[in-house]
Design a protein around this motif. Sequence first.
Motif, short mmCIF file in Angstrom:
data_model
loop_
_atom_site.label_atom_id
_atom_site.label_comp_id
_atom_site.label_asym_id
_atom_site.label_seq_id
_atom_site.Cartn_x
_atom_site.Cartn_y
_atom_site.Cartn_z
N ARG A 97 0.76 -1.25 -0.03
CA ARG A 97 0.10 0.00 0.14
C ARG A 97 0.91 1.37 0.20
NH1 ARG A 97 -5.44 -1.02 1.45
NH2 ARG A 97 -5.84 -3.01 1.97
N LYS A 98 2.06 1.37 0.65
CA LYS A 98 2.89 2.38 0.61
C LYS A 98 3.61 2.40 -0.49
CE LYS A 98 4.26 2.59 5.77
NZ LYS A 98 5.20 2.12 6.65
N GLY A 99 3.85 1.43 -1.23
CA GLY A 99 4.42 1.61 -2.53
C GLY A 99 3.48 2.11 -3.61
N ALA A 100 2.06 2.06 -3.44
CA ALA A 100 0.95 2.56 -4.32
C ALA A 100 0.73 3.83 -4.19
CB ALA A 100 -0.13 1.49 -4.17
N ARG A 101 1.00 4.34 -2.88
CA ARG A 101 0.64 5.71 -2.42
C ARG A 101 2.08 6.47 -2.98
NH1 ARG A 101 2.05 9.09 1.91
NH2 ARG A 101 0.64 10.68 2.15
N LEU A 102 3.26 6.01 -2.75
CA LEU A 102 4.35 6.54 -3.16
C LEU A 102 4.25 6.71 -4.88
CD1 LEU A 102 6.95 7.75 -2.65
CD2 LEU A 102 7.99 5.53 -2.69
N ALA A 103 3.74 5.79 -5.54
CA ALA A 103 3.59 5.72 -7.03
C ALA A 103 2.65 7.11 -7.30
CB ALA A 103 3.10 4.65 -7.67
N ARG A 104 1.64 7.28 -6.67
CA ARG A 104 0.78 8.59 -6.90
C ARG A 104 1.54 9.65 -6.55
NH1 ARG A 104 -1.90 11.55 -3.59
NH2 ARG A 104 -1.92 10.04 -2.02
N ALA A 106 -2.13 -2.96 -8.62
CA ALA A 106 -0.42 -3.82 -8.80
C ALA A 106 -0.11 -4.30 -7.35
CB ALA A 106 0.22 -3.09 -9.34
N ALA A 107 -0.43 -3.55 -6.24
CA ALA A 107 0.00 -3.80 -4.98
C ALA A 107 -0.96 -4.73 -4.27
CB ALA A 107 0.02 -2.51 -4.20
N LEU A 108 -2.16 -4.81 -4.70
CA LEU A 108 -3.42 -5.60 -4.02
C LEU A 108 -3.26 -7.01 -4.81
CD1 LEU A 108 -5.80 -2.91 -2.78
CD2 LEU A 108 -3.87 -4.23 -1.48
N HIS A 109 -3.74 -6.91 -5.91
CA HIS A 109 -4.02 -8.05 -6.99
C HIS A 109 -2.85 -8.73 -7.81
CE1 HIS A 109 -7.93 -6.93 -5.73
NE2 HIS A 109 -7.83 -5.79 -6.27
N GLY A 110 -1.83 -7.72 -7.84
CA GLY A 110 -0.61 -8.30 -8.92
C GLY A 110 0.41 -8.57 -8.05
N ARG A 111 0.31 -8.57 -6.76
CA ARG A 111 1.51 -8.90 -5.72
C ARG A 111 2.02 -10.26 -5.78
NH1 ARG A 111 2.90 -9.76 -0.40
NH2 ARG A 111 4.49 -8.55 0.28
N VAL A 112 3.35 -10.45 -6.04
CA VAL A 112 4.06 -11.83 -5.88
C VAL A 112 4.93 -11.44 -4.88
CG1 VAL A 112 5.53 -13.43 -7.05
CG2 VAL A 112 3.81 -12.51 -8.30
N PRO A 113 5.01 -12.39 -3.67
CA PRO A 113 6.02 -11.99 -2.54
C PRO A 113 7.43 -11.86 -3.24
CG PRO A 113 4.39 -13.54 -1.85
CD PRO A 113 4.03 -13.37 -3.40
#
Length: 149
Positions: free
Chosen positions: A30-37, A65-72
């Motif tokens: 979620r932090k990565g997604a926020r940082l992208a924006r 991408a962060a929630l549904h496209g995530r691969v550890p």
Amino acid sequence: MSRHFTRTDTSVSAPPPTTRHFTVLLSATRKGARLARLLATERLRSWGLPHETAALVIAELAANAALHGRVPGRNFRLTLTVAANGPTATLRIEVRDPRTEQLPTVRRRGETGGESGHGLLLVEELADRWGVVPELIRKTVWAELTLPL
């Protein structure tokens, strides 16, 4: 002996670039997604382009991408490309993630699935065009917006 002179007068301004490019690799959180924006909004501001609509599209694609496209252990990549076309520019937003087994689809109002899953409906409404490009080990979800210059 001939001498060659090169004009170095800096008072003559160069035309603005017709294509601009920005890319960043971010954690699939979620932090990565926020940082992208936040990073994309700041980049668009620095280019002197309107950013409000683009920020909404970027936020949705990055969140997906962060929630549904995530691969550890794998990240997602945000890419912005702006191509000037006279009085307008085309902004292409691409979000690439490593998950390929489930492609994104627009879930219409009233379809079952709870509160989530309607974000691509927002992307569909705001973007001029959008789509997905599946590849062997990743997918790219893209959207294009026409912006005034």
